[in-house]
Design an enzyme around this catalytic site. Structure first.
Site, short mmCIF file in Angstrom:
data_model
loop_
_atom_site.label_atom_id
_atom_site.label_comp_id
_atom_site.label_asym_id
_atom_site.label_seq_id
_atom_site.Cartn_x
_atom_site.Cartn_y
_atom_site.Cartn_z
N ASP A 105 0.73 -1.12 0.10
CA ASP A 105 0.02 0.02 -0.01
C ASP A 105 1.06 1.18 0.19
O ASP A 105 1.95 1.38 0.86
CB ASP A 105 -0.95 0.01 1.18
N HIS A 262 0.81 -7.96 -1.15
CA HIS A 262 -0.48 -8.70 -1.30
C HIS A 262 -1.30 -8.72 -2.49
O HIS A 262 -1.02 -7.65 -3.22
CB HIS A 262 -1.27 -8.24 0.13
N ARG A 278 -10.26 -0.76 5.82
CA ARG A 278 -8.76 -0.39 6.07
C ARG A 278 -8.37 0.72 6.77
O ARG A 278 -8.83 1.76 6.36
CB ARG A 278 -7.98 -0.71 5.03
C1 OGA Z 1 -6.10 -3.12 0.13
C2 OGA Z 1 -6.02 -4.44 -0.68
C3 OGA Z 1 -6.85 -6.65 -0.97
C4 OGA Z 1 -8.05 -7.35 -0.60
O1 OGA Z 1 -7.07 -2.88 0.84
O2 OGA Z 1 -5.06 -2.65 0.33
O3 OGA Z 1 -5.13 -4.68 -1.41
O4 OGA Z 1 -8.05 -8.63 -0.55
N1 OGA Z 1 -7.15 -5.46 -0.35
O5 OGA Z 1 -9.14 -6.85 -0.40
MN MN Z 2 -3.53 -3.12 -0.95
#
Ligand code: OGA
Ligand code: MN
Length: 287
Positions: A105, A262, A278
């Site tokens: 991020d 991720h 988030r």
């Molecule tokens: C985020 C992201 C992935 C997800 O919120 O930064 O990459 O699985 N999310 O929602």
């Molecule tokens: Mn992300």
């Protein structure tokens, strides 16, 4: 002191017997932070907290970001970024397609995020009741360590260019995203980061390029840069560096944006609802 149960993968641990709706004392908080630096992804199950508590707990680790995409923030909570496929009154309540590509991020900012705190409100399921919409996490410390020496020699000391627009326009599944506004563009000029980034808390070397936002390697010819990035993107997403989190409503998970990348798994669709929220910790300039 904490009951910490590693996932058995290269990263990730569950921390049991913490209730985030109660007062968390300073010693416990520091132990949680230590576990995050050690395991890179940590999670607490069966949590029930309000948005105010989510923000307040997050803020104990440091300053919080307000996301560029104001249209995706929770009304009344500029620090809460909504990740969801839910449509209300004809409008998406958050971003519908975050994380289509491997990324960390705010990697596209000159000061990327330190970590993100993700709370699962609603989790989709398939016809057999199995959870969908998992998130995959890759350890960039394990990935760096396992790189062949000749590759390490080529990329250590070099910098890579990240581009927000690259990720923004590519990272979508559900129709188009609104074009970037002038303000958003002005806040996201291309920036360079070291490819081998030192973790600011434990000093471990991390592989800090990602498929989502890294556009090129500075100082390499275009074809060489492309070849090397392809190799690095394939490397970091190898199965041995991955923990795949299967969500349950009530999961509260924290990931480290330096030690991990991720990617979301898009294997669900409405009427199965996915609704996550988030908060995003401000980080420090990479070195
Ligand atoms: C985020 C992201 C992935 C997800 O919120 O930064 O990459 O699985 N999310 O929602
Ligand atoms: Mn992300």
């Amino acid at each position: 002191m904490l009951d910490i149960r590693p996932t058995g993968a290269a990263l990730g641990a569950e921390i049991c017997s913490i209730d985030l709706s109660t007062e968390i004392d300073e010693a416990t908080l520091r132990a949680v932070e230590k576990a995050l630096h050690e395991h890179e992804v940590i999670y607490f199950r069966d949590q029930r907290i309000s948005p105010e508590q989510h923000v307040a707990f997050s803020a104990r680790f440091g300053a919080l970001e307000k996301h560029l995409r104001v249209d995706c923030c929770k009304p009344g909570f500029p620090e809460i970024f909504v990740v969801s496929n839910v449509i209300e009154n004809g409008k998406p309540i958050g971003t519908q397609d975050a994380g289509l590509f491997w990324h960390s991020d705010l990697a596209y900012m000159s000061v990327p995020s330190r970590g993100s705190l993700f709370y699962a409100h609603e989790v989709p399921h398939d016809a057999d009741g199995r959870p969908q919409g998992d998130t995959m996490f890759a350890s960039t410390t394990a990935a760096w360590q396992a790189l062949p020496d000749d590759i390490k020699r080529i990329v250590a000391g070099r910098r890579a260019v990240t581009s927000y627009a690259k990720g923004y326009y590519r990272d979508r599944k559900s129709g188009t995203r609104p074009p970037l506004t002038e303000t958003q563009k002005a806040r996201t000029p291309d920036v360079e980061h070291p490819i081998m980034r030192t973790h600011p808390y434990n000093g471990k070397p991390c592989l800090f390029v990602n498929e989502g936002y890294t556009a090129s390697i500075a100082g390499l010819a275009a074809d060489e840069s492309e070849r090397m990035l392809k190799l690095l993107f394939e490397h970091v997403s190898r199965p041995e560096f991955i923990y795949r989190h299967q969500w349950r409503a009530g999961d509260f998970l924290i990931w480290d944006n330096c030690a991990t990348q991720h990617r979301a798994v898009f294997d669900y669709a409405l009427p199965q609802r996915r609704r996550m929220e988030r908060t995003t910790l401000t980080g420090t300039a990479p070195f």
